[in-house]
Write an enzyme that holds these catalytic residues in place. Structure first.
Site, PDB file in Angstrom:
ATOM      1  CG  ASP A  68      -1.887  -1.174   1.206  1.00  0.00           C
ATOM      2  OD1 ASP A  68      -1.759  -2.039   0.325  1.00  0.00           O
ATOM      3  OD2 ASP A  68      -2.748  -1.252   2.091  1.00  0.00           O
ATOM      4  CD  GLU A 107      -1.900  -6.319   8.587  1.00  0.00           C
ATOM      5  OE1 GLU A 107      -2.315  -6.020   7.451  1.00  0.00           O
ATOM      6  OE2 GLU A 107      -2.163  -5.633   9.603  1.00  0.00           O
TER       7      GLU A 107
END
Length: 806
Positions: free
Chosen positions: A578, A776
Site C-alpha cells: 500500500d 499481520e
C-alpha cells in the site's frame, strides 16, 4: 540434473498428450458422481468466519445459524453479547486448535470479559448431517458458579421455511426445509450443567431455568444478519416493559439478570428463530442438524467422532507437514504449527451478496489528469449515480483475519491456497474455481470481495467501492502452479472405482485429491478454467498497459511494460504494498517493476497450462510474451548505477529515469524465480538481501531498506516491517531455484536460506509463545508482532517454511 527449456517444453507437450489420450480411454468414468460425493463432503462448515461461531452450507440462499453468549450474573456485561468477532473484544487465546474441512474441528475462545472458556467442536456426520458440541468452563479467577446465557439461532436466507416446534414444556427444536437441504430438524441436547434457581419474585411469569427459552419472528431478509442487535433490542424492550409494569426505577430493583434476560417464549411462525439456555458454572450441550429421514446422532457417537477427529488431524498434519530440523523434535513447535494451519483452514468462509462497483475507472488515461488524493465515499458515489450495486455473487475463500478482515482478498488468496492445497488439493481447487467464477465479461475481478451488507459493515465507507481498472498481484497463479506440480508428480495408480459410490469417512484421503487421481477430471477442470484465466490475463495486459507511445523508451518490446492504476500521492493499493514509496509526484509515465514481474510469472504459469492441454498455438504466443517480458525486465527496470531493479518514470524533461527504493519491489524478480541461477544480477541482489544496512534483520527481510529516506515514515505499513508472505517467496525461490543448482550463487543462496528460515520461524513462534497471537507484520528492529492480530492468513505460510514444503 538441469534440463534445457526446450526439453521441458517437449516434456510438457508429451504429458499433455498422454493425459488427452487417457481422457479418451476413461470417457466412461462417472465424473458427475464423483463431484456429487466431493460436494457432499464439503457441504457444511463454519463458513461464517466473521462470527465466533457460525455454521452454514456451501450453497447460496440457504440455512444460516450461529451462537451468541454473555455472562448474566449482572446486567453490565450483556451489552457486550458475543457474536461477531471484533478486534476490540476482551478475548485471550482464540482460534481453532484443529480443523479439517471434511471432518470438522475444535475451536477455543478464552472470553476474559465473560469469564468463560468456550470450546466448540464441529463435526460432520453421515447423510450430510452435522453436530456442534458447546463446552463452557469458568476461567481461572472467575467464579466457579458464574452464570452464562447462550442463544442458538437460525434462519433461512432464501426459499424455504424454518419454525419452532415443541416436544415438551421444557424442550423445543427447529424444523424446516430448503430446496438444497430438503426437510430437516435442528435439536439441542443438554449433556452437563446446572441451572440457576429462580428468585421467586411475584408477578413474573413462571420461570423454570432448566428449560429452553425461545422466540421466533419474521424480519426483513436484508436485516436478518444483524441478529445480535435484534436480540439486544428484544430483551432491552422486555426490560423496559417489566420496569414500567412493576414500577422498578433502577437495575437494582429488577430480578437477577439471568432471570430477566430470557426470551419470551413466542413461537412467531416462519422466520428468525432463537433457542436460549442458561447455565451455572461448567456446561456442555449439543446442537444437532439432521435430515428428516435420518435418526439423531447419539451422545456416544458425537463423543467418539470428536475423539477420532482430533487423532486424525494430528496424524495427517505430521504426514502433510513433517517439520524439518530444527523444529522436528520439540512438541511445542508441532502445536504452534498445527494451530497456525487449523486457523487458516477453519477460517474459510462462504460469502454472498452484491457489491458496489464504480461506473467509471478511477483514473482516466490522459496527460492532464490530476492524481487522486484518496478514494471516494461509496454512499456519495451511489447518490450521484457514479456507482451501482452489482449483481449478487458468491465466493468461497479463506480470509486474512476474522476480527479485522473477514472477507475475500484477491492478493492474499493465492498465498492462502498454498498450504490448503497441500492438505486438500480438491478443496483448494473449489476455492480457485470460485474466485475465477468472479471474472466478468471484461476479465476483471475486484481486489476486495465485499459481498452484501454484512460484509460492508466491516469496511470503511471510502474503501467499499471497487473500480473496474484496479488490479492486484495475480497470486492465484501461485496456487495454479502448485496444482500443476502435483499433477506432474501423480502416478495415476488409483481410480474412483477403488472407493465406490457410497461415501464414508474412510474415503476422505482419496476425496482430497480426486482431480489429480483422475486425468479426466484434471483436464476438465483446466479446460473450464483456461478461458477465464486467459480473459483475466488479457484484462491485465490491456488495463495495466504502460505508455510506450508518449515517451521514448529503449527496450526489446514496446508492449511489455506495466503500470498499476489507481495510484494516489501516498498509496498504491493495487500493488498490495500500500504505502511502499513510488515516484513523487505520481505520473502516468511510470512503469512498475513489481507488476511486470507478476505479469511474467502469470504468463509462465499460463504457458504451463496451455502446454498441459496441448494448446500449441496459445503456448507459443505465451512463450513469446514471456521472453519479451524477461528482456524488458532488464531493459526497463535494471539500474546499473544502483545495482538493483527499480520502477521507471521520466524527469521534468521527459527523459527516462529510475525511481529506486530498495526493498520488496526490487526483489520481486528474485522472489518469483525470474533470474537465471548464474545471473550476476542475482549475485548482487543476494548481497543486498544479506546486507544489515539494507534489508537484512534478525527477524526476517524488511520491506524497505534501512537506508531509504522513507524507512519507518508516515503510516509505516510497507516501509520497513517484516511480512511473512514476502519472506516466504524469498525462501521458496531460493529453495526451488538456486540452492540446489551448482553455480556461482549456490553457496551464498544456501547460507542466506538457512539463516533466514531460522529467523522468520523464530520471529513468529516467539511472538505466538508470548502473546498467543499470529500478527499481520513484525517490527524489523524489535521483532515484535504488530498491526492486525489473529492474522492467520498468509502468516500461516510459516508452516510451509518449517516443513520446507514450497
Amino acid at each position: 540434473m538441469v534440463y534445457s527449456s526446450t526439453c521441458r517444453v517437449i516434456s510438457w507437450f508429451l504429458l499433455g498428450t498422454v493425459f488427452l489420450l487417457w481422457n479418451a480411454l476413461l470417457c466412461h468414468a462417472n465424473v458427475n458422481a464423483i463431484e456429487n460425493v466431493v460436494n457432499d463432503s464439503l457441504l457444511w462448515g463454519p463458513y461464517r468466519p466473521n462470527l465466533y461461531v457460525g455454521i452454514r452450507p456451501k450453497v447460496p440462499n440457504s440455512l444460516m445459524s450461529g451462537l451468541m453468549w454473555a455472562n448474566v450474573d449482572d446486567y453490565a456485561r450483556f451489552s457486550k453479547l458475543r457474536h461477531r468477532a471484533e478486534h476490540g473484544d476482551d478475548i485471550g487465546a482464540f482460534g481453532w486448535t484443529s480443523y479439517d474441512v471434511r471432518r470438522g474441528g475444535q475451536q477455543v475462545i478464552e472470553d476474559l470479559l465473560m469469564g468463560i472458556k468456550m470450546e466448540t467442536e464441529f463435526i460432520k456426520l453421515p447423510d450430510r448431517n452435522w453436530a456442534l458440541r458447546v463446552h463452557g468452563t469458568p476461567l481461572p479467577g472467575a467464579p466457579e458458579d458464574l452464570t452464562t446465557a447462550l442463544f442458538f439461532y437460525a434462519y433461512v436466507n432464501g426459499e424455504g421455511n424454518l419454525e419452532l416446534k415443541s416436544t415438551s414444556p421444557k424442550k423445543v427444536f427447529m424444523e424446516g426445509q430448503t430446496p438444497d437441504l430438503g426437510k430437516f430438524r435442528v435439536h439441542t441436547y443438554n449433556r452437563m450443567g446446572e441451572h440457576p434457581s429462580t428468585s421467586g419474585v411475584e408477578d413474573l411469569e413462571s420461570t423454570t431455568m432448566d428449560k429452553d427459552y425461545f422466540a421466533g419472528f419474521k424480519i426483513n431478509s436484508k436485516e436478518v444478519w444483524q441478529t445480535s442487535e435484534i436480540l439486544l433490542y428484544l430483551l432491552d424492550t422486555k426490560m423496559q416493559v417489566l420496569s414500567e409494569k412493576e414500577n422498578m426505577k433502577t437495575l437494582d430493583d429488577l430480578p437477577p439478570a439471568y432471570e430477566t434476560l430470557l426470551l419470551p417464549n413466542v413461537p412467531g411462525g416462519d422466520g428468525l428463530q432463537f433457542i436460549q439456555k442458561v447455565f451455572k458454572g461448567e456446561f456442555i450441550f449439543d446442537i444437532i442438524f439432521n435430515s428428516a429421514k435420518t435418526a439423531v446422532a447419539s451422545e456416544e457417537t458425537i463423543t467418539k467422532t470428536i475423539e477420532e477427529n482430533h487423532k486424525a488431524f494430528s496424524k495427517r498434519f505430521q504426514e502433510v507437514f513433517p517439520l524439518k530440523y530444527p523444529y522436528d523434535e520439540n512438541p511445542e513447535y508441532q502445536r504452534f504449527a498445527e494451530f497456525a494451519f487449523a486457523n487458516l483452514f477453519g477460517n474459510v468462509g462462504f460469502f454472498e451478496g452484491d457489491s458496489i462497483v464504480s461506473k467509471t475507472p478511477i483514473e482516466p488515461d490522459d496527460e492532464d489528469y490530476e492524481f487522486m488524493q484518496g478514494f471516494e465515499s461509496a454512499k456519495g458515489k451511489l447518490a450521484e449515480n457514479s456507482a451501482f450495486f452489482d449483481k449478487e455473487r458468491h465466493l468461497l475463500t479463506a480470509i486474512p483475519s476474522r476480527s479485522h478482515f473477514p472477507r475475500g482478498f484477491y492478493w492474499d488468496e493465492g498465498f492462502h491456497l498454498l498450504p490448503i492445497g497441500l492438505w486438500d488439493n480438491d478443496f483448494s481447487l473449489e476455492i480457485l474455481k470460485s474466485w475465477f467464477s468472479l471474472v466478468n465479461e471484461d476479465g476483471w475481478v475486484g481486489r476486495e470481495q465485499i459481498l452484501g451488507s454484512e460484509a460492508r459493515s466491516k469496511v470503511p465507507d471510502e474503501f467499499q467501492t471497487q473500480y473496474p481498472d484496479i488490479a492486484n498481484p495475480p497470486t492465484l497463479i501461485l496456487a495454479l502452479k502448485a496444482y500443476i506440480e502435483r499433477l506432474k508428480e501423480q502416478d495415476y495408480k488409483k481410480s474412483f472405482d477403488d472407493v465406490g459410490s457410497d461415501y464414508s469417512l474412510e474415503d476422505l484421503e482419496y476425496l482430497r485429491s480426486v482431480s489429480v487421481s483422475n486425468p479426466e477430471m484434471s483436464i476438465q477442470f483446466l479446460r473450464e478454467l483456461f478461458p477465464l484465466m486467459l480473459r483475466h490475463y488479457e484484462w491485465f495486459r490491456r488495463t495495466q498497459q504502460g505508455d510506450f507511445d508518449t515517451w521514448d523508451r529503449e527496450s526489446f518490446s514496446n508492449v511489455e511494460g506495466y503500470r498499476w492504476r489507481g495510484r494516489t500521492y501516498r498509496h498504491c493499493l493495487a500493488s498490495g504494498l500500500d504505502d511502499y514509496p513510488r515516484a513523487q509526484p505520481p505520473s502516468i509515465a511510470e512503469l512498475h517493476v513489481d507488476l511486470l514481474s507478476w505479469m511474467t510469472s502469470f504468463t509462465k504459469s499460463l504457458r504451463f497450462v496451455a502446454e498441459f492441454l496441448g494448446e500449441t498455438e496459445e503456448a507459443e504466443r505465451l512463450t513469446n510474451n514471456e521472453y519479451a517480458m524477461l528482456r524488458n525486465l532488464d531493459d526497463l527496470h535494471w539500474d546499473e548505477e544502483m545495482q538493483t531493479y527499480c520502477d521507471a518514470s521520466v524527469d521534468e524533461y521527459d527523459d527516462p529515469k529510475y525511481v529506486c527504493h530498495k526493498g520488496y519491489v526490487s526483489l520481486l524478480p528474485l522472489m518469483l524465480g525470474l533470474l537465471p541461477p548464474d545471473s550476476e544480477k542475482l549475485t548482487t541482489m543476494l548481497h543486498m538481501i544479506r546486507d544489515e544496512s539494507e534489508l537484512w534483520s534478525p527477524y526476517g527481510i524488511r520491506s524497505l531498506s534501512l537506508n531509504d529516506p522513507y524507512f519507518g515514515t508516515d503510516e509505516n505499513y510497507w516501509r520497513g516491517p517484516v511480512w511473512m508472505n514476502m519472506n516466504y517467496l524469498i525462501l521458496s525461490s531460493l529453495y526451488q531455484n538456486y540452492i540446489h543448482v551448482p553455480g556461482p550463487n549456490q553457496g551464498l543462496a544456501k547460507s542466506i536460506y538457512e539463516e533466514l528460515r531460522i529467523n522468520v520461524v523464530n520471529t513468529v513462534f516467539n511472538n505466538w509463545k508470548r502473546t498467543g497471537i499470529f500478527w499481520e507484520q513484525y517490527d524489523s528492529v524489535t521483532g515484535v508482532g504488530q498491526r492486525t492480530k489473529d492474522f492467520t492468513g498468509w502468516t500461516t505460510l510459516i508452516v510451509n517454511i518449517m516443513s520446507e514444503k514450497y
